[in-house]
Design a protein around this motif. Sequence first.
Motif, short mmCIF file in Angstrom:
data_model
loop_
_atom_site.label_atom_id
_atom_site.label_comp_id
_atom_site.label_asym_id
_atom_site.label_seq_id
_atom_site.Cartn_x
_atom_site.Cartn_y
_atom_site.Cartn_z
N UNK A 125 -8.02 9.76 9.19
CA UNK A 125 -8.59 10.35 8.13
C UNK A 125 -7.29 10.76 7.26
N UNK A 126 -7.08 10.73 5.98
CA UNK A 126 -6.26 11.13 5.10
C UNK A 126 -6.50 11.86 3.98
N UNK B 189 -6.28 6.48 -9.68
CA UNK B 189 -5.12 6.41 -8.89
C UNK B 189 -5.38 7.29 -7.50
N UNK B 190 -4.90 6.77 -6.47
CA UNK B 190 -4.97 7.51 -5.22
C UNK B 190 -3.67 7.92 -4.86
N UNK B 191 -3.52 9.48 -4.73
CA UNK B 191 -2.25 9.79 -4.44
C UNK B 191 -2.22 10.62 -3.25
N UNK B 192 -1.09 10.65 -2.37
CA UNK B 192 -1.36 11.78 -1.04
C UNK B 192 -1.59 13.09 -1.62
N UNK B 193 -2.11 13.92 -1.05
CA UNK B 193 -2.49 15.43 -1.68
C UNK B 193 -0.95 16.13 -1.62
N UNK B 194 -0.33 15.64 -0.73
CA UNK B 194 0.89 16.53 -0.39
C UNK B 194 1.97 16.32 -1.50
N UNK B 195 1.98 15.13 -2.40
CA UNK B 195 2.89 15.20 -3.60
C UNK B 195 2.45 15.74 -4.70
N UNK B 196 1.22 16.06 -4.80
CA UNK B 196 0.87 16.99 -6.13
C UNK B 196 1.22 18.38 -6.11
#
Length: 156
Positions: A7-8, A20-27
Amino acid sequence: MSNLPDELRGVIVQTGAGQLLLPNSVITEVLSFSDPDAVDGAPSWLLGLIRWRGWQVPLLDFADLAGVQARTTQLQGGRRRVIVVKALGGNPRLPYMALLADGFPRLVTVKASNLQAPADATDIAACIHAIATLNDEEAIIPDLDKVEAKLTALAA
């Protein structure tokens, strides 16, 4: 995509390009939209610079940058948001960039088995890492390293 955890955590951001699907960590932060400061001679995808926490952060139109045809709906003033994203390339002059969004992003938990790159993924634009199917809807996974490289090349 076989090296992914089961899971991501991700963030879905609505833009002129679609989802857009972005990693939570870059927001880093979600801001209300205000007109950016213009940049002379900038390409159309660079909307300008916003001031954020003492930084001049480039604001991008991802649809224009990636060469994706923008949706026909217009962003409405009250729904526009600016998503500040960490630039991970290590350039001390460009630690952040921002994306124009339509509304608030939403957190999602994505099972790796639900991320399926389409069969025609060979024709992916330079700033798109993949196009995934998430809950029967397409989501663009941007290549943030390539976006950052384009911004760095402009500053050179």
